[in-house]
Design a protein around this motif. Structure first.
Motif, PDB file in Angstrom:
ATOM      1  N   PHE A  39       0.845  -1.189   0.000  1.00 12.39           N
ATOM      2  CA  PHE A  39       0.000   0.000   0.000  1.00 12.39           C
ATOM      3  C   PHE A  39       0.885   1.244   0.000  1.00 12.39           C
ATOM      4  CE2 PHE A  39      -2.527   3.429   1.703  1.00 12.39           C
ATOM      5  CZ  PHE A  39      -3.781   3.223   1.157  1.00 12.39           C
ATOM      6  N   GLY A  40       0.662   2.130  -0.977  1.00 13.48           N
ATOM      7  CA  GLY A  40       1.492   3.318  -1.081  1.00 13.48           C
ATOM      8  C   GLY A  40       0.692   4.582  -1.310  1.00 13.48           C
ATOM      9  N   LEU A  41       1.390   5.702  -1.258  1.00 14.78           N
ATOM     10  CA  LEU A  41       0.812   7.022  -1.507  1.00 14.78           C
ATOM     11  C   LEU A  41       1.615   7.730  -2.592  1.00 14.78           C
ATOM     12  CD1 LEU A  41       0.195   8.277   2.152  1.00 14.78           C
ATOM     13  CD2 LEU A  41      -1.515   7.351   0.575  1.00 14.78           C
ATOM     14  N   HIS A  42       0.919   8.530  -3.390  1.00 14.19           N
ATOM     15  CA  HIS A  42       1.549   9.279  -4.472  1.00 14.19           C
ATOM     16  C   HIS A  42       1.112  10.734  -4.377  1.00 14.19           C
ATOM     17  CE1 HIS A  42       2.851   9.973  -8.749  1.00 14.19           C
ATOM     18  NE2 HIS A  42       1.890  10.878  -8.679  1.00 14.19           N
ATOM     19  N   PHE A  43       2.098  11.645  -4.414  1.00 14.75           N
ATOM     20  CA  PHE A  43       1.804  13.078  -4.368  1.00 14.75           C
ATOM     21  C   PHE A  43       2.571  13.764  -5.504  1.00 14.75           C
ATOM     22  CE2 PHE A  43       1.808  11.508   0.025  1.00 14.75           C
ATOM     23  CZ  PHE A  43       0.521  11.847   0.433  1.00 14.75           C
ATOM     24  N   ASP A  44       1.863  14.487  -6.351  1.00 14.97           N
ATOM     25  CA  ASP A  44       2.577  15.297  -7.334  1.00 14.97           C
ATOM     26  C   ASP A  44       1.852  16.617  -7.540  1.00 14.97           C
ATOM     27  OD1 ASP A  44       0.809  15.276  -9.728  1.00 14.97           O
ATOM     28  OD2 ASP A  44       1.283  13.149  -9.846  1.00 14.97           O
ATOM     29  N   LEU A  45       2.623  17.592  -7.964  1.00  9.92           N
ATOM     30  CA  LEU A  45       2.120  18.956  -8.143  1.00  9.92           C
ATOM     31  C   LEU A  45       2.292  19.470  -9.572  1.00  9.92           C
ATOM     32  CD1 LEU A  45       3.539  20.478  -4.850  1.00  9.92           C
ATOM     33  CD2 LEU A  45       1.124  20.478  -5.485  1.00  9.92           C
ATOM     34  N   HIS A  46       3.076  18.778 -10.397  1.00  8.59           N
ATOM     35  CA  HIS A  46       3.397  19.263 -11.745  1.00  8.59           C
ATOM     36  C   HIS A  46       3.808  20.740 -11.674  1.00  8.59           C
ATOM     37  CE1 HIS A  46       2.111  15.735 -14.121  1.00  8.59           C
ATOM     38  NE2 HIS A  46       1.270  15.544 -13.118  1.00  8.59           N
ATOM     39  N   PRO A  47       4.939  21.042 -11.032  1.00  6.25           N
ATOM     40  CA  PRO A  47       5.372  22.443 -10.863  1.00  6.25           C
ATOM     41  C   PRO A  47       5.399  23.179 -12.197  1.00  6.25           C
ATOM     42  CG  PRO A  47       6.780  20.967  -9.617  1.00  6.25           C
ATOM     43  CD  PRO A  47       5.916  20.098 -10.469  1.00  6.25           C
ATOM     44  N   ASN A  48       5.127  24.477 -12.140  1.00  6.82           N
ATOM     45  CA  ASN A  48       5.074  25.258 -13.367  1.00  6.82           C
ATOM     46  C   ASN A  48       5.635  26.658 -13.150  1.00  6.82           C
ATOM     47  OD1 ASN A  48       2.745  27.074 -12.547  1.00  6.82           O
ATOM     48  ND2 ASN A  48       1.784  25.055 -12.327  1.00  6.82           N
ATOM     49  N   ALA A  49       5.592  27.444 -14.205  1.00 15.86           N
ATOM     50  CA  ALA A  49       6.173  28.789 -14.159  1.00 15.86           C
ATOM     51  C   ALA A  49       5.376  29.735 -13.282  1.00 15.86           C
ATOM     52  CB  ALA A  49       6.277  29.356 -15.572  1.00 15.86           C
ATOM     53  N   TRP A 296       4.053  -5.690  -9.357  1.00 14.28           N
ATOM     54  CA  TRP A 296       3.246  -4.680 -10.045  1.00 14.28           C
ATOM     55  C   TRP A 296       2.332  -3.970  -9.058  1.00 14.28           C
ATOM     56  CZ3 TRP A 296      -2.225  -5.066 -10.706  1.00 14.28           C
ATOM     57  CH2 TRP A 296      -2.804  -6.281 -10.311  1.00 14.28           C
ATOM     58  N   ASP A 297       1.876  -2.806  -9.477  1.00 10.22           N
ATOM     59  CA  ASP A 297       0.869  -2.066  -8.717  1.00 10.22           C
ATOM     60  C   ASP A 297       0.035  -1.240  -9.679  1.00 10.22           C
ATOM     61  OD1 ASP A 297       2.235   0.357  -9.316  1.00 10.22           O
ATOM     62  OD2 ASP A 297       3.366   0.310  -7.459  1.00 10.22           O
ATOM     63  N   LEU A 298      -1.078  -0.731  -9.176  1.00  7.81           N
ATOM     64  CA  LEU A 298      -1.890   0.228  -9.925  1.00  7.81           C
ATOM     65  C   LEU A 298      -2.318   1.347  -8.990  1.00  7.81           C
ATOM     66  CD1 LEU A 298      -4.129  -2.031 -12.213  1.00  7.81           C
ATOM     67  CD2 LEU A 298      -2.346  -0.438 -12.950  1.00  7.81           C
ATOM     68  N   MET A 299      -2.368   2.550  -9.538  1.00  6.56           N
ATOM     69  CA  MET A 299      -2.709   3.734  -8.764  1.00  6.56           C
ATOM     70  C   MET A 299      -4.134   4.185  -9.059  1.00  6.56           C
ATOM     71  SD  MET A 299      -1.521   7.667  -9.259  1.00  6.56           S
ATOM     72  CE  MET A 299       0.233   7.420  -9.404  1.00  6.56           C
ATOM     73  N   THR A 300      -4.888   4.443  -7.994  1.00  3.88           N
ATOM     74  CA  THR A 300      -6.184   5.077  -8.150  1.00  3.88           C
ATOM     75  C   THR A 300      -6.076   6.545  -7.775  1.00  3.88           C
ATOM     76  OG1 THR A 300      -8.516   5.018  -7.487  1.00  3.88           O
ATOM     77  CG2 THR A 300      -6.914   4.463  -5.799  1.00  3.88           C
ATOM     78  N   GLY A 331      -2.252  -7.710  -6.844  1.00  2.00           N
ATOM     79  CA  GLY A 331      -1.392  -6.548  -7.013  1.00  2.00           C
ATOM     80  C   GLY A 331      -1.301  -5.661  -5.789  1.00  2.00           C
ATOM     81  N   ALA A 332      -0.311  -4.775  -5.811  1.00  2.67           N
ATOM     82  CA  ALA A 332      -0.187  -3.725  -4.817  1.00  2.67           C
ATOM     83  C   ALA A 332      -0.985  -2.512  -5.279  1.00  2.67           C
ATOM     84  CB  ALA A 332       1.282  -3.350  -4.613  1.00  2.67           C
ATOM     85  N   VAL A 333      -1.344  -1.642  -4.333  1.00  2.00           N
ATOM     86  CA  VAL A 333      -2.164  -0.479  -4.652  1.00  2.00           C
ATOM     87  C   VAL A 333      -1.512   0.782  -4.090  1.00  2.00           C
ATOM     88  CG1 VAL A 333      -4.297  -1.816  -4.685  1.00  2.00           C
ATOM     89  CG2 VAL A 333      -3.576  -0.742  -2.547  1.00  2.00           C
ATOM     90  N   PHE A 334      -1.767   1.900  -4.754  1.00  2.00           N
ATOM     91  CA  PHE A 334      -1.392   3.182  -4.166  1.00  2.00           C
ATOM     92  C   PHE A 334      -2.356   4.248  -4.647  1.00  2.00           C
ATOM     93  CE2 PHE A 334       0.928   2.862  -8.053  1.00  2.00           C
ATOM     94  CZ  PHE A 334       1.495   4.067  -8.427  1.00  2.00           C
ATOM     95  N   ILE A 335      -2.440   5.320  -3.886  1.00  2.00           N
ATOM     96  CA  ILE A 335      -3.472   6.332  -4.099  1.00  2.00           C
ATOM     97  C   ILE A 335      -2.829   7.689  -4.328  1.00  2.00           C
ATOM     98  CG2 ILE A 335      -5.519   7.449  -3.132  1.00  2.00           C
ATOM     99  CD1 ILE A 335      -6.019   4.959  -1.492  1.00  2.00           C
ATOM    100  N   TYR A 336      -3.340   8.384  -5.328  1.00  2.00           N
ATOM    101  CA  TYR A 336      -2.825   9.688  -5.735  1.00  2.00           C
ATOM    102  C   TYR A 336      -3.632  10.789  -5.086  1.00  2.00           C
ATOM    103  CZ  TYR A 336      -2.285  13.557  -9.197  1.00  2.00           C
ATOM    104  OH  TYR A 336      -2.093  14.758  -9.826  1.00  2.00           O
TER     105      TYR A 336
END
Length: 480
Positions: A39-49, A296-300, A331-336
């Motif tokens: 079980f994992g966590l995913h954090f992204d912000l797609h930084p921009n100008a 393997w894993d899949l992210m929701t 599979g393993a799972v992680f959440i965005y």
């Protein structure tokens, strides 16, 4: 309770690090920590100008408090998104002008203290900023127009921007993995002079096709699929040379989009499925990826958007339903989830994710790394797929016959697996029933394997006129 959990994780992670370090020193294959991650966590912000406060509210105390709620096995954090700006102060690329604090450094320190592997989210083929700086590095269409976002794989981008940044992050932050986004699904045929020349050099074909139906169109697409896999293999090799235990995957590579044999040494397979209809997508992808027999894993996504409605955070029941379709396949799972631009995590979001994590943990002993009981296998034919799909690796409706067969069988209560030609030929004898849905092309070796399967007592269900014609003699069909 938290102290006991932290102590246990720290001890296990310390042992893992010692093992991995010893393996690297001895020249052995390092431990793949993802094999036991669930079980994992995913954090992204797609930084921009336009960012002005990246990392402003990122503190060690806040991160630790949020992670202690959810207790993930691994975390993926923001590095470089599709706009091409980094969220850390890179020396070899384009850092976002809005960096206040180095959030990645703080995340690295906290996850190391808590014994949690840290991966980065990094956009590969899609890099808008680098094409503002180097428009000559862009992919070109048949009319000579340069793409504003997608790079040419034969441009200097992989060696002068992407790989140097990945190595910089490994050296500066000692990360444990990288999840390369914007990769296979952003790869397109490229009519740049370099690609045209290389195609002719490799194939001897001087006439460059421009569209489907032109002579050598299939060779042109196959050439680009090979270029993509060579590009992935290049950055994987570079990272492994720097830190062998750093795991690397390319988002959606070798999933339903890429059904051929897995011939690039990724450490695991991963993808993030549709935010609004995730359970349905995961039912397909999970079944096919599981057939690969690699970690393997899949992210929701923790949020969704339907029509013109605003983005909405999903409740725990919704998220639990989506991840269940992945867990059921082993599979393993992680959440965005998306932090605030300042880097602060929403506490109530973490409360919901903690509830989902408890749901998953209760089922982990009976789900993770398990295999299905073989009942029915549906063929996902790579030979037919690449004659129908949207080049290079997108669906374009090519998935409909296979998925139609899959869902019809699932709705009838059967356990159904998805396998490509190679895997199904090898494992055919395990399945009482095999379904071949509306294929138009199959290798002779596979057709022979199916004939032997039927002669051995197996049941083969074929749909579609062209498919039936391939197996006409076997099925007792005579065509006028």
């Amino acid at each position: 309770m938290v102290k006991k959990w932290l102590c246990a994780v720290l001890v296990s992670w310390w042992c893992l690090c010692l093992w991995a370090a010893g393996a690297e020193h001895a020249g052995e294959k390092p431990l793949n920590w993802h094999e036991n991650a669930f079980f994992g966590l995913h954090f992204d912000l797609h930084p921009n100008a336009g960012d002005t406060e990246l990392g402003r509210e990122t503190t060690a105390e806040h991160i630790r408090e949020m992670l202690e709620k959810v207790k993930p096995d691994f975390v993926q954090y923001d590095c470089k998104g599709h706009p091409g700006y980094t969220g850390y102060p890179t020396k070899v690329g384009a850092p976002s002008p809005g960096i206040i604090n180095d959030a990645l450094k703080i995340w690295r320190e906290v996850t190391r203290e808590m014994g949690i592997p840290l991966s980065i989210h990094y956009s590969g083929v899609w890099d808008s900023r680098v094409l503002e700086e180097h428009p000559e590095w862009a992919r070109m269409d048949p009319h000579g127009n340069r793409h504003p976002n997608y790079v040419s794989l034969l441009s200097p981008y992989p060696t002068e921007r992407m790989i140097p940044q990945l190595l910089e992050v490994v050296r500066e932050y000692d990360i444990d993995g990288m999840w390369i986004d914007g990769d296979c699904w952003a790869a397109l045929p490229d009519w740049s002079p370099a690609c045209q020349a290389e195609f002719t050099r490799r194939t001897g074909i001087a006439e460059i096709p421009k569209k489907a139906g032109d002579p050598h169109w299939e060779e042109w697409l196959a050439f680009h699929r090979t270029l993509f896999k060579e590009y992935v293999a290049r950055y994987v090799a570079a990272v492994k040379a720097e830190k062998p235990s750093c795991l690397v995957t390319s988002n959606w590579s070798f999933t339903v989009r890429m059904p051929e044999a897995m011939d690039v040494p990724l450490d695991y397979i991963s993808g993030d499925y549709d935010p609004s209809f995730g359970a349905e997508r995961a039912m397909v992808e999970g079944r096919f990826i599981a057939s690969r027999r690699v970690p393997w894993d899949l992210m929701t996504w923790s949020f969704l958007k339907t029509g013109d409605q605003p983005w909405t955070f999903k409740n725990a029941a919704h998220l639990s339903q989506e991840v269940s379709t992945v867990m059921a396949q082993g599979g393993a799972v992680f959440i965005y989830d998306t932090p605030q631009r300042s880097g602060r995590l929403n506490s109530w979001h973490m409360d919901v994710l903690a509830e989902v994590a408890r749901f998953c943990r209760e089922r982990q002993p009976w789900c993770h790394r398990t295999e299905t009981v073989p009942q029915i296998a549906v063929l996902h034919s790579e030979s037919t797929w690449y004659t129908r799909n949207d080049p290079l690796f997108n669906f374009g409706g090519a998935n409909q016959p296979m998925e139609g067969a899959l869902f019809a069988l699932l709705e009838s209560g059967w356990s159904v697996d998805l396998l490509n030609e190679t895997a199904l030929a090898e494992r055919a004898g395990q399945y009482p029933v095999i379904v071949i849905p509306e294929v138009t092309r199959l290798p002779e070796a596979f057709r022979q394997a199916m004939a032997e399967y039927v002669e051995g007592g197996g049941r083969l269900l074929i749909s579609g006129g062209e498919a039936a014609e391939m197996f006409g003699e076997l099925a007792g069909i005579t065509f006028a």
